[in-house]
Design a protein around this motif. Sequence first.
Motif, PDB file in Angstrom:
ATOM      1  N   VAL A  37       0.023   3.457  11.965  1.00 46.34           N
ATOM      2  CA  VAL A  37       0.560   2.094  12.040  1.00 46.34           C
ATOM      3  C   VAL A  37       2.078   2.128  11.915  1.00 46.34           C
ATOM      4  O   VAL A  37       2.797   1.487  12.683  1.00 46.34           O
ATOM      5  N   ARG A  38       2.561   2.903  10.964  1.00 41.18           N
ATOM      6  CA  ARG A  38       4.008   3.009  10.776  1.00 41.18           C
ATOM      7  C   ARG A  38       4.686   3.530  12.035  1.00 41.18           C
ATOM      8  O   ARG A  38       5.749   3.047  12.423  1.00 41.18           O
ATOM      9  N   GLY A  39       4.083   4.489  12.696  1.00 39.97           N
ATOM     10  CA  GLY A  39       4.657   5.036  13.928  1.00 39.97           C
ATOM     11  C   GLY A  39       4.767   3.993  15.021  1.00 39.97           C
ATOM     12  O   GLY A  39       5.795   3.913  15.716  1.00 39.97           O
ATOM     13  N   VAL A  40       3.733   3.193  15.172  1.00 40.86           N
ATOM     14  CA  VAL A  40       3.755   2.141  16.196  1.00 40.86           C
ATOM     15  C   VAL A  40       4.807   1.080  15.847  1.00 40.86           C
ATOM     16  O   VAL A  40       5.597   0.676  16.692  1.00 40.86           O
ATOM     17  N   VAL A  41       4.812   0.661  14.594  1.00 43.15           N
ATOM     18  CA  VAL A  41       5.791  -0.343  14.165  1.00 43.15           C
ATOM     19  C   VAL A  41       7.205   0.191  14.349  1.00 43.15           C
ATOM     20  O   VAL A  41       8.081  -0.504  14.868  1.00 43.15           O
ATOM     21  N   ALA A  42       7.443   1.434  13.954  1.00 43.77           N
ATOM     22  CA  ALA A  42       8.773   2.036  14.076  1.00 43.77           C
ATOM     23  C   ALA A  42       9.237   2.055  15.527  1.00 43.77           C
ATOM     24  O   ALA A  42      10.403   1.768  15.819  1.00 43.77           O
ATOM     25  N   GLU A  43       8.330   2.378  16.414  1.00 47.29           N
ATOM     26  CA  GLU A  43       8.661   2.402  17.840  1.00 47.29           C
ATOM     27  C   GLU A  43       9.044   1.003  18.322  1.00 47.29           C
ATOM     28  O   GLU A  43      10.025   0.836  19.057  1.00 47.29           O
ATOM     29  N   ILE A  44       8.296   0.016  17.915  1.00 46.61           N
ATOM     30  CA  ILE A  44       8.537  -1.350  18.378  1.00 46.61           C
ATOM     31  C   ILE A  44       9.854  -1.901  17.833  1.00 46.61           C
ATOM     32  O   ILE A  44      10.613  -2.526  18.564  1.00 46.61           O
ATOM     33  N   VAL A  45      10.125  -1.642  16.549  1.00 47.21           N
ATOM     34  CA  VAL A  45      11.344  -2.194  15.945  1.00 47.21           C
ATOM     35  C   VAL A  45      12.530  -1.244  16.061  1.00 47.21           C
ATOM     36  O   VAL A  45      13.631  -1.563  15.618  1.00 47.21           O
ATOM     37  N   GLN A  46      12.290  -0.087  16.663  1.00 48.59           N
ATOM     38  CA  GLN A  46      13.325   0.914  16.910  1.00 48.59           C
ATOM     39  C   GLN A  46      14.051   1.316  15.624  1.00 48.59           C
ATOM     40  O   GLN A  46      15.275   1.228  15.512  1.00 48.59           O
TER      41      GLN A  46
END
Length: 78
Positions: free
Chosen positions: A5-14
């Motif tokens: 989840v953190r990886g996906v969120v990090a990608e989205i919020v850059q």
Amino acid sequence: MFEDVRGVVAEIVQRPPETITTDSTFAELELDSLAIAEFTVVAEKRLGVVVDIDAVSGVGTVGELVDLMSGAAAGAAR
């Protein structure tokens, strides 16, 4: 599940993933409705977990999002 989840969120919020914790709020991360919609699509494709956008919109922290995703994954496995 947190790392995924953190990886996906990090990608989205850059942002670097290591800056995102379970206590990080959607407001702090600037996760708006468009970003939440993107998260649901990416999560389904990458993690194979289908979550309702309204359910995601109803949580406020990454930790709550992880709980939601874990519950959805467990429900799908039944």
